[in-house]
Design an enzyme around this catalytic site. Structure first.
Site, PDB file in Angstrom:
ATOM      1  N   LYS A   1       0.818  -1.205   0.000  1.00  9.89           N
ATOM      2  CA  LYS A   1       0.000   0.000   0.000  1.00  9.89           C
ATOM      3  C   LYS A   1       0.853   1.257   0.000  1.00  9.89           C
ATOM      4  O   LYS A   1       2.036   1.242   0.341  1.00  9.89           O
ATOM      5  CB  LYS A   1      -0.984  -0.029   1.173  1.00  9.89           C
ATOM      6  CG  LYS A   1      -2.086  -1.070   0.944  1.00  9.89           C
ATOM      7  CD  LYS A   1      -3.179  -1.035   1.976  1.00  9.89           C
ATOM      8  CE  LYS A   1      -4.281  -2.043   1.601  1.00  9.89           C
ATOM      9  NZ  LYS A   1      -5.340  -2.117   2.624  1.00  9.89           N
TER      10      LYS A   1
ATOM     11  N   ARG B   1      -2.653 -10.110   5.346  1.00  4.89           N
ATOM     12  CA  ARG B   1      -3.105 -10.260   3.960  1.00  4.89           C
ATOM     13  C   ARG B   1      -2.025  -9.709   3.049  1.00  4.89           C
ATOM     14  O   ARG B   1      -1.682  -8.524   3.146  1.00  4.89           O
ATOM     15  CB  ARG B   1      -4.424  -9.516   3.756  1.00  4.89           C
ATOM     16  CG  ARG B   1      -5.030  -9.648   2.362  1.00  4.89           C
ATOM     17  CD  ARG B   1      -6.328  -8.852   2.304  1.00  4.89           C
ATOM     18  NE  ARG B   1      -7.028  -9.000   1.036  1.00  4.89           N
ATOM     19  CZ  ARG B   1      -6.808  -8.233  -0.049  1.00  4.89           C
ATOM     20  NH1 ARG B   1      -5.877  -7.273  -0.005  1.00  4.89           N
ATOM     21  NH2 ARG B   1      -7.502  -8.426  -1.163  1.00  4.89           N
TER      22      ARG B   1
END
Length: 301
Positions: free
Chosen positions: A224, A264
């Site tokens: 991210k 994740r």
């Protein structure tokens, strides 16, 4: 430190679990288009399981900032065959969706977990579906759809506000009939959290605040933008997401050490190794789990 919570139907291990990502989309931020073909998506999911993914998370709708929604029928068309085949081959599958209809289709096809980035806010029918099926459920902190969430990333105290909003959603889901033992919480890294304001780092630094809510935590920070912003070059250019896997690995290791139930990630094998190292470190090698996780009955809490 490892979470001892065991949501129903999911793999059990004395360590942090690893969730691998299969984006059956043309436009996801990290690997959109690579696994858009059904056959390639299934192959990728099987490969992630071989590399050590305890859960494979299948999604058919991008949630990157600015992404537009697809129709429910299109989302089912994308994910249905992938979930069905992976489950048929014994892979523990999660369905990444905000829609109760898609979630129900996937659960009927064998999915063991619903990963809802909206925390039940996008579809009022989601709570009833989760309560009726007894499926494990990831409730993420959310402040709006992708096209509007950046404008809602305004906080006085990001840790307190995310904590309070997650607690409110948890209580609301329970009030609608969901067993608390079904629920996993996710602080929503990157969703209505601005990299330039260090929102994500504040949440990670205060994981204990979210442990206090009494539910297992999923940490989903792989590739991210807040990682890329941290790793800017001398000219001020952010690191591209495809070159943030080493930073993601550090995030995995620290999250596992601080008691995350699951991480994740896109690149599974390094994280699968890291969570085992963290477990061995914290236990002095006692109760080492050498396997890849064993599916357990739906009654396990």
């Amino acid at each position: 430190m490892t979470s001892m919570y065991k949501p129903p139907g999911l793999p059990e291990a004395d360590r942090c679990l690893v969730m691998g990502v299969v984006n059956v989309t043309p436009d996801s931020f990290s690997d959109g288009g690579r696994w858009f073909d059904t056959g390639r998506a299934i192959e990728h999911g099987l490969r992630l399981a071989e590399e050590g993914a305890d859960i494979v998370d299948v999604g058919g709708e991008s949630t990157r900032p600015g992404a537009q929604r697809v129709t429910c029928d299109e989302e089912i068309r994308r994910v249905g065959p992938v979930v069905t085949e992976l489950a048929r081959q014994g892979v523990p599958v999660s369905i990444d969706t905000m829609r109760a209809e898609v979630a129900g289709h996937a659960v009927d096809a064998g999915a063991l977990l619903v990963n809802d980035v909206s925390g039940g806010l996008a579809d009022p029918a989601m709570a009833r579906l989760v309560a009726r099926t007894g499926v494990a459920y990831v409730l993420m902190h959310w402040r709006g759809h992708s096209h509007e969430m950046e404008n809602r990333a305004v906080y006085g105290d990001v840790v307190k506000e995310v904590h309070d909003e997650l607690r409110a959603r948890l209580e609301s889901m329970v009030d609608e009939g969901v067993d608390p033992g079904q629920i996993v919480l996710d602080p929503g890294l990157g969703f209505a959290k601005r990299p330039e304001n260090a929102h994500n780092w504040a949440l990670l630094a205060h994981m204990d605040t979210f442990h206090a809510l009494g539910r297992p935590l999923l940490i989903a920070g792989s590739r991210k933008r807040f990682l890329g912003r941290l790793l800017t070059d001398p000219e001020g250019n952010e690191r591209v997401f495809t070159e943030c896997d080493d930073a993601t690995l550090a995030l995995t290791t620290l999250s596992a050490d601080r008691g995350a139930w699951c991480v994740r990630v896109h690149n599974v094998r390094p994280s699968a190794d890291a969570v085992r190292v963290a477990a061995a470190w914290n236990t002095g090698g006692a109760r080492l789990d050498q396997g890849r996780g064993t599916p357990v009955g739906r009654s396990v809490r």
